[in-house]
Scaffold this motif. Structure first.
Motif, mmCIF file in Angstrom:
data_model
loop_
_atom_site.group_PDB
_atom_site.id
_atom_site.type_symbol
_atom_site.label_atom_id
_atom_site.label_comp_id
_atom_site.label_asym_id
_atom_site.label_seq_id
_atom_site.Cartn_x
_atom_site.Cartn_y
_atom_site.Cartn_z
ATOM 1 N N ASP A 170 0.853 -1.187 0.000
ATOM 2 C CA ASP A 170 0.000 0.000 0.000
ATOM 3 C C ASP A 170 0.887 1.234 0.000
ATOM 4 O O ASP A 170 1.424 1.617 1.051
ATOM 5 C CB ASP A 170 -0.913 0.000 1.230
ATOM 6 C CG ASP A 170 -1.889 1.176 1.233
ATOM 7 O OD1 ASP A 170 -1.783 2.047 0.352
ATOM 8 O OD2 ASP A 170 -2.764 1.208 2.115
ATOM 9 N N PRO A 171 1.059 1.881 -1.152
ATOM 10 C CA PRO A 171 1.935 3.057 -1.227
ATOM 11 C C PRO A 171 1.506 4.197 -0.309
ATOM 12 O O PRO A 171 2.323 5.050 0.056
ATOM 13 C CB PRO A 171 1.840 3.480 -2.703
ATOM 14 C CG PRO A 171 1.394 2.245 -3.422
ATOM 15 C CD PRO A 171 0.498 1.515 -2.465
ATOM 16 N N LYS A 172 0.234 4.241 0.091
ATOM 17 C CA LYS A 172 -0.234 5.323 0.966
ATOM 18 C C LYS A 172 0.065 5.055 2.441
ATOM 19 O O LYS A 172 -0.036 5.967 3.269
ATOM 20 C CB LYS A 172 -1.754 5.502 0.788
ATOM 21 C CG LYS A 172 -2.180 5.937 -0.603
ATOM 22 C CD LYS A 172 -3.672 6.196 -0.667
ATOM 23 C CE LYS A 172 -4.455 4.899 -0.395
ATOM 24 N NZ LYS A 172 -5.922 5.143 -0.490
ATOM 25 N N GLN A 173 0.394 3.815 2.768
ATOM 26 C CA GLN A 173 0.635 3.456 4.165
ATOM 27 C C GLN A 173 2.098 3.684 4.514
ATOM 28 O O GLN A 173 2.988 3.361 3.728
ATOM 29 C CB GLN A 173 0.252 1.990 4.419
ATOM 30 C CG GLN A 173 0.495 1.518 5.832
ATOM 31 C CD GLN A 173 -0.344 2.274 6.856
ATOM 32 O OE1 GLN A 173 -1.445 2.702 6.566
ATOM 33 N NE2 GLN A 173 0.185 2.446 8.039
ATOM 34 N N ALA A 174 2.335 4.256 5.692
ATOM 35 C CA ALA A 174 3.710 4.539 6.132
ATOM 36 C C ALA A 174 4.017 3.787 7.421
ATOM 37 O O ALA A 174 3.105 3.422 8.184
ATOM 38 C CB ALA A 174 3.899 6.032 6.348
ATOM 39 N N VAL A 175 5.301 3.548 7.648
ATOM 40 C CA VAL A 175 5.755 2.998 8.930
ATOM 41 C C VAL A 175 5.785 4.143 9.925
ATOM 42 O O VAL A 175 6.521 5.121 9.733
ATOM 43 C CB VAL A 175 7.148 2.359 8.795
ATOM 44 C CG1 VAL A 175 7.596 1.797 10.136
ATOM 45 C CG2 VAL A 175 7.149 1.284 7.728
ATOM 46 N N ALA A 176 4.970 4.066 10.967
ATOM 47 C CA ALA A 176 4.848 5.182 11.912
ATOM 48 C C ALA A 176 6.152 5.426 12.667
ATOM 49 O O ALA A 176 6.682 6.531 12.692
ATOM 50 C CB ALA A 176 3.703 4.913 12.891
ATOM 51 N N ASN A 177 6.688 4.384 13.279
ATOM 52 C CA ASN A 177 7.927 4.497 14.054
ATOM 53 C C ASN A 177 8.645 3.161 14.048
ATOM 54 O O ASN A 177 8.009 2.105 13.878
ATOM 55 C CB ASN A 177 7.643 4.908 15.509
ATOM 56 C CG ASN A 177 7.234 6.353 15.652
ATOM 57 O OD1 ASN A 177 8.017 7.253 15.390
ATOM 58 N ND2 ASN A 177 5.993 6.569 16.070
ATOM 59 N N THR A 178 9.943 3.203 14.252
ATOM 60 C CA THR A 178 10.731 1.981 14.434
ATOM 61 C C THR A 178 11.565 2.121 15.694
ATOM 62 O O THR A 178 12.088 3.207 15.986
ATOM 63 C CB THR A 178 11.653 1.719 13.219
ATOM 64 O OG1 THR A 178 12.529 2.842 13.038
ATOM 65 C CG2 THR A 178 10.845 1.471 11.960
ATOM 66 N N PHE A 179 11.668 1.019 16.449
ATOM 67 C CA PHE A 179 12.440 1.016 17.686
ATOM 68 C C PHE A 179 13.274 -0.262 17.738
ATOM 69 O O PHE A 179 12.732 -1.353 17.529
ATOM 70 C CB PHE A 179 11.532 1.039 18.930
ATOM 71 C CG PHE A 179 10.431 2.060 18.882
ATOM 72 C CD1 PHE A 179 10.673 3.371 19.225
ATOM 73 C CD2 PHE A 179 9.150 1.696 18.502
ATOM 74 C CE1 PHE A 179 9.651 4.313 19.185
ATOM 75 C CE2 PHE A 179 8.126 2.626 18.466
ATOM 76 C CZ PHE A 179 8.379 3.945 18.814
ATOM 77 N N THR A 180 14.544 -0.122 18.031
ATOM 78 C CA THR A 180 15.342 -1.307 18.331
ATOM 79 C C THR A 180 15.164 -1.644 19.807
ATOM 80 O O THR A 180 14.801 -0.790 20.622
ATOM 81 C CB THR A 180 16.831 -1.075 18.038
ATOM 82 O OG1 THR A 180 17.319 -0.050 18.921
ATOM 83 C CG2 THR A 180 17.053 -0.666 16.589
ATOM 84 N N MET A 181 15.441 -2.889 20.166
ATOM 85 C CA MET A 181 15.303 -3.283 21.560
ATOM 86 C C MET A 181 16.305 -2.550 22.440
ATOM 87 O O MET A 181 16.007 -2.229 23.603
ATOM 88 C CB MET A 181 15.509 -4.801 21.685
ATOM 89 C CG MET A 181 15.006 -5.374 23.012
ATOM 90 S SD MET A 181 13.214 -5.213 23.184
ATOM 91 C CE MET A 181 13.078 -4.244 24.653
#
Length: 360
Positions: free
Chosen positions: A209-220
């Motif tokens: 879905d090109p309109k969908q974005a990854v909101a945030n990323t967190f490493t442990m």
């Protein structure tokens, strides 16, 4: 501040998604997440992938209420009990290294919407609500129409920060489509550095879905550092206050002993004139300082023991009544008091007896 959080922390990456309800029906969201999971598992360097709605150690405080079948409701709520409800995807426990203690984990069929509703509890929940009895087969209600049967017990995972083991129950994220549009976290287990997988996740999302974005990323590693920031700050602040208190205590002992030496200068002069050695005068003054210190230690250690409930939440790997810690503090305070007493004691030992007697 080191403790076992209940899972394997190595090479984990969490990516958050929140699908807009205007674009996705619950069933469509379940389908999207299923395709995302398949695509993430095919990223080079990814060992495994799953979903959860709540990463560990994030201090999000998402505790709620639930009902155990057959238990009476409280006077203020139709739910009898308090616990965290965490939604997870296929293979979550295997991916995170959370051990199975009793019963079984979720099977593949348990994630189908038409399958019977089942739940897993953790050891903290089993100890709190079924001490001495078997939690397997118990039925729970989480405020929805379905009742969930407990089919297994897993190890406790720390969700609310170090030292907090709140009762936790797990249900399938795909079994309840009406929850599907809520925020979910894609969990990746990687062979190398977790940060290098972010571009791969974004590529999979653009394909779906090109309109969908990854909101945030967190490493442990980032999550763990964030979870320790609060207790580290509090303990640093307490350490600064303790250091200031120790310095003020040393100044107080020095002032009291110096004033005592000044008042007893005539007595000290007579002792020296009658042949008292300098070391005996030094010992007399030091014993006076040790007497004051002993009284302060008794009162201080007693207050410390009485206040252990306040400190419990900030201590890891050591008991609030650890005898070694109390002994070390006692020795440290005694050494500081001896140093503060030694300076006026040295001055008293060097006092000229004739000069002291003339002053008198």
């Amino acid at each position: 501040l080191v403790e076992d959080p209940g899972f394997n922390q190595q090479n984990l990456l969490f990516a958050s998604f929140s699908l807009p309800a205007a674009d996705y029906t619950p069933e469509g969201a379940v389908a999207f997440y299923g395709q995302l999971l398949d695509g993430a598992r095919n990223i080079p360097g990814v060992v495994g992938a799953s979903f959860t709605d709540r990463p560990p150690l994030l201090w999000e405080d998402q505790n709620g209420r639930f009902q155990i079948e057959g238990w009476p409701a409280t006077a203020t709520s139709p739910m009898c009990c308090v616990g965290s409800i965490v939604m997870v995807g296929r293979g979550f426990f295997e991916l995170m290294g959370v051990p199975l203690v009793k019963g079984r984990l979720f099977a593949e069929d348990d994630h189908r919407p038409e399958a019977p509703t089942v739940a897993l509890g953790d050891e903290a929940a089993a100890r709190r609500y079924w001490p001495g009895s078997d939690p397997l087969g118990q039925r729970l209600g989480f405020g929805v129409d379905d009742m969930y049967e407990v089919v297994g017990v897993v190890g406790s995972v720390t969700y609310d920060g170090p030292g907090i083991n709140f009762p936790t129950f797990y249900i399938s994220a795909d079994h309840a489509p009406h929850f599907a549009v809520r925020t979910r976290y894609l969990v990746l287990k990687t062979a190398g550095s977790a940060e290098t997988m972010v571009d791969g996740i974004r590529g999979v999302v653009r394909t779906l879905d090109p309109k969908q974005a990854v909101a945030n990323t967190f490493t442990m590693d980032w999550i763990q550092g964030r979870s320790l920031a609060r207790p580290r700050f509090v303990l640093t602040l307490l350490g600064v206050f303790a250091g200031v208190a120790l310095i003020l205590g040393a100044i107080g002992v020095y002032g009291v002993i110096s004033y005592g030496v000044a008042l007893r200068s005539g007595e000290i002069g007579i002792r020296r004139a009658l042949g008292a050695e300098a070391k005996s005068v030094t010992g007399m003054i030091l014993m006076q300082g040790l007497g004051l210190t002993a009284g302060g230690l008794v009162l201080g250690l007693g207050a410390a023991v009485a206040g252990t409930r306040v400190l419990t939440g900030f201590l890891y790997g050591v008991s609030p009544t650890d005898p070694v810690t109390y002994a070390a503090v006692g020795v440290a305070v005694t050494l500081v008091a001896l140093l503060a007493s030694w300076l006026p004691a040295r001055r008293a030992a060097a006092l000229d007896p004739m000069r002291a007697l003339r002053v008198e």
